[in-house]
Write a protein that holds these residues in place. Structure first.
Motif, PDB file in Angstrom:
ATOM      1  N   SER A  24      41.613  53.481  33.779  1.00 21.19           N
ATOM      2  CA  SER A  24      42.341  52.262  33.403  1.00 21.19           C
ATOM      3  C   SER A  24      41.595  51.005  33.850  1.00 21.19           C
ATOM      4  CB  SER A  24      43.730  52.266  34.026  1.00 21.19           C
ATOM      5  OG  SER A  24      44.380  53.434  33.671  1.00 21.19           O
ATOM      6  N   HIS A  25      41.129  51.005  35.119  1.00 20.10           N
ATOM      7  CA  HIS A  25      40.431  49.830  35.634  1.00 20.10           C
ATOM      8  C   HIS A  25      39.173  49.543  34.820  1.00 20.10           C
ATOM      9  CE1 HIS A  25      42.693  48.525  39.012  1.00 20.10           C
ATOM     10  NE2 HIS A  25      42.892  49.780  39.358  1.00 20.10           N
ATOM     11  N   GLU A  26      38.463  50.639  34.497  1.00 14.45           N
ATOM     12  CA  GLU A  26      37.216  50.496  33.749  1.00 14.45           C
ATOM     13  C   GLU A  26      37.459  49.884  32.372  1.00 14.45           C
ATOM     14  OE1 GLU A  26      34.278  50.960  35.159  1.00 14.45           O
ATOM     15  OE2 GLU A  26      35.506  51.343  36.930  1.00 14.45           O
ATOM     16  N   LEU A  35      40.182  47.884  31.540  1.00 16.39           N
ATOM     17  CA  LEU A  35      40.778  46.538  31.597  1.00 16.39           C
ATOM     18  C   LEU A  35      39.719  45.435  31.741  1.00 16.39           C
ATOM     19  CD1 LEU A  35      44.132  46.473  33.599  1.00 16.39           C
ATOM     20  CD2 LEU A  35      43.736  46.025  31.190  1.00 16.39           C
ATOM     21  N   ASN A  36      38.698  45.681  32.550  1.00 19.12           N
ATOM     22  CA  ASN A  36      37.704  44.625  32.778  1.00 19.12           C
ATOM     23  C   ASN A  36      36.999  44.193  31.491  1.00 19.12           C
ATOM     24  OD1 ASN A  36      38.380  44.429  35.406  1.00 19.12           O
ATOM     25  ND2 ASN A  36      36.811  45.852  36.133  1.00 19.12           N
ATOM     26  N   PRO A  37      36.340  45.131  30.761  1.00 15.52           N
ATOM     27  CA  PRO A  37      35.710  44.689  29.509  1.00 15.52           C
ATOM     28  C   PRO A  37      36.739  44.156  28.503  1.00 15.52           C
ATOM     29  CG  PRO A  37      35.488  47.085  29.789  1.00 15.52           C
ATOM     30  CD  PRO A  37      36.059  46.553  31.047  1.00 15.52           C
ATOM     31  N   ASN A  90      39.397  42.398  29.102  1.00 14.02           N
ATOM     32  CA  ASN A  90      39.676  40.992  29.423  1.00 14.02           C
ATOM     33  C   ASN A  90      38.592  40.088  28.862  1.00 14.02           C
ATOM     34  OD1 ASN A  90      42.077  41.284  30.665  1.00 14.02           O
ATOM     35  ND2 ASN A  90      41.201  41.594  32.714  1.00 14.02           N
ATOM     36  N   ILE A  91      37.354  40.565  28.943  1.00  7.71           N
ATOM     37  CA  ILE A  91      36.231  39.750  28.430  1.00  7.71           C
ATOM     38  C   ILE A  91      36.347  39.616  26.910  1.00  7.71           C
ATOM     39  CG2 ILE A  91      33.707  39.642  28.213  1.00  7.71           C
ATOM     40  CD1 ILE A  91      33.661  41.246  30.933  1.00  7.71           C
ATOM     41  N   SER A 120      43.901  44.081  20.814  1.00  8.23           N
ATOM     42  CA  SER A 120      43.460  44.129  22.218  1.00  8.23           C
ATOM     43  C   SER A 120      44.655  43.929  23.160  1.00  8.23           C
ATOM     44  CB  SER A 120      42.327  43.138  22.513  1.00  8.23           C
ATOM     45  OG  SER A 120      42.689  41.868  22.101  1.00  8.23           O
ATOM     46  N   ALA A 152      45.781  46.459  26.116  1.00 10.32           N
ATOM     47  CA  ALA A 152      46.094  46.002  27.482  1.00 10.32           C
ATOM     48  C   ALA A 152      47.459  46.533  27.917  1.00 10.32           C
ATOM     49  CB  ALA A 152      46.069  44.480  27.520  1.00 10.32           C
ATOM     50  N   LYS A 195      48.019  48.931  31.054  1.00 12.54           N
ATOM     51  CA  LYS A 195      48.870  48.489  32.178  1.00 12.54           C
ATOM     52  C   LYS A 195      49.964  49.521  32.451  1.00 12.54           C
ATOM     53  CE  LYS A 195      47.840  43.672  32.030  1.00 12.54           C
ATOM     54  NZ  LYS A 195      48.048  42.495  31.188  1.00 12.54           N
TER      55      LYS A 195
END
Ligand SMILES: Nc1ncnc2c1ncn2[C@@H]1O[C@H](COP(=O)(O)OP(=O)(O)OP(=O)(O)O)[C@@H](O)[C@H]1O
Ligand SMILES: [Mg+2]
Length: 436
Positions: free
Chosen positions: A215-217, A219-221, A223-224, A253, A257, A261
């Motif tokens: 999940s963390h991996e 979410l970061n891209p 957000n970009i 997107s 998200a 989440k």
């Protein structure tokens, strides 16, 4: 008197005696026949009311009956409780009689002897007799039957009393078996529920473990990407075709998200913030936010909330999330409108939860599309959704399940296709914070 006359008289007497004997044999066979019929009827596995019906018929066949009441020992209070009475309007008078018999000590005498007894009545006057038939097995007393016969004590024969004793013994055995079977069935049901909960909890835990890292991996891209889409959308020179494509990208997107989440909620398992929760206030608060939407979708909301509900210890925010999930599911199940009944009450006795604590029962009953038998076992599974066009992720109920479980409670569902769905939540009132 001549010798012939004397012999004749003697013969007449013998004939008379023989007739009486024959009559007695006939009556005895008749009673044995009744007993065997009773055994045949009562042998079939049944519930207490059915056994009582057969028993009552048996009593009526053996003796004239005016009133007949069945008292059974309550397993929790150990008191004799009137379970059935015939005729039905004679309940209070039966209770009064038993109370008197208890007070004067007669009752315990009969129970200890485990034998039927004819006793004078306190409540029923005139030439009437009370027969008390204890219902007991070798191990315990199950109850007592009170029979009011509209005849004098002297008219009740020993044979009738013996037959009643045999009937009572047969009845006690069958009742004992039925009660044991009933208890076993309940315990089996509780075990099955507990097992289902363990399986569900395990499913949630494994999803959580699997998705924590991923999940963390994502979410970061993500957000970009979202940030760049926003930037592009701010450009006023964009053609309408272009901005339409960008809009689609932004919506999708956002959806990714939302899913991620949701996944994070499993994996993070954020510790609940325990505090005092007033369920009435919580329901009112969540409903006030939903009122407009309900009106828009022609959903009538009926509230049946006990104003004196006790507070519980719990996480206000997480519990309101559960209520929101249930509200939005009910809304989606009634696209053409309908009724949503929300009830909340407190109760002291609960076999939904282990332990003896008081609990609050919250129900959401809608008149929506319902859930098929095929799907009802899956609705608490993560990512199970029947909502089309990406309207559902399938996380609402599985998250709700986890939250209620964290609170030491249970959530269950009953549903009929095209009739509606009924969700029931049980939350313990006194909750140890270590459960959370
Ligand atoms: N009140 C209801 N009436 C009929 N079906 C229901 C009801 N509540 C839930 N369901 C069914 O159970 C499924 C799972 O519900 P859940 O809330 O977990 O996911 P969702 O509503 O599809 O998506 P999400 O809640 O994640 O947005 C739903 O897709 C729906 O088919
Ligand atoms: Mg949902």
């Amino acid at each position: 008197m001549s010798e012939i006359e004397t012999k004749l008289k003697l013969s007449e007497k013998r004939i008379d005696l023989l007739q009486k004997g024959y009559q007695a044999v006939l009556e005895f066979t008749d009673k044995m026949e009744q007993l065997s019929q009773f055994q045949d009827k009562i042998d079939i596995p049944s519930n207490i009311s059915q056994i009582w019906k057969v028993f009552l018929d048996g009593i009526r066949n053996s003796i004239k009956v005016e009133v007949c009441g069945l008292f059974l020992v309550d397993e929790n209070t150990h008191e004799f409780v009137l379970k059935n009475v015939s005729p039905e309007d004679k309940g209070s008078i039966c209770r009064k009689e038993i109370e008197f018999q208890i007070e004067c000590g007669m009752f315990s005498w009969i129970i200890n002897r485990r034998q039927p007894a004819l006793i004078p009545s306190f409540v029923f006057k005139d030439k009437k007799t009370i027969i008390m038939l204890p219902l007991s097995t070798v191990k315990r007393t199950l109850g007592v039957v009170l029979v009011l016969a509209p005849i004098e004590e002297s008219s009740i024969t020993q044979e009738s009393l013996k037959l009643l004793t045999m009937l009572a013994k047969q009845c006690s055995l069958v009742m004992e078996n039925t009660l044991l079977y009933e208890r076993l069935r309940k315990e089996h049901e509780t075990l099955q529920k507990a097992q289902a909960q363990i399986v569900q909890a395990e499913k949630l835990a494994s999803i959580g473990r699997l998705t924590a890292g991923a999940s963390h991996e994502i979410l970061n891209p993500l957000n970009i990407i979202s940030g760049h889409i926003q930037l592009l959308l701010m450009n006023k020179d964009l053609s309408s075709r272009f901005s339409r494509h960008l809009d689609i990208m932004r919506n999708q997107s956002d959806r990714i998200a939302k899913i991620v989440k949701g996944l994070l909620q499993f994996s993070h398992h954020s510790k609940p913030r325990i505090g005092e929760v007033k369920i009435n206030d919580l329901i009112e608060r969540v409903l006030s936010m939903f009122e407009h939407e309900a009106r828009f979708h022609s959903i009538e909301i009926i509230k049946e909330i006990d104003p004196n509900l006790p507070s519980i210890m719990g996480d206000d925010e997480k519990l309101s999330q559960v209520l929101f999930n249930l509200l939005s599911n009910a809304r989606d199940a009634m696209p053409k409108g309908g009724t949503l009944r929300i009830s909340a009450k407190a109760s002291a006795n609960n076999d939904q939860l282990s332990g003896e604590s008081d609990f609050i029962e919250i129900r959401f009953q809608d008149t929506g599309c319902g859930i098929s038998e095929e799907n009802i076992g899956k609705i608490f599974d993560p990512f199970f959704t029947l909502k089309e066009d990406g309207n559902g992720i399938g996380l609402g109920l599985s998250l709700s399940y986890g939250i209620i479980q964290e609170h030491g409670g249970t959530i269950s569902v009953e549903s009929k296709v095209n009739e509606g769905t009924n969700f029931a939540i049980y939350l313990p009132v006194i909750q140890n914070s270590s459960n959370s």
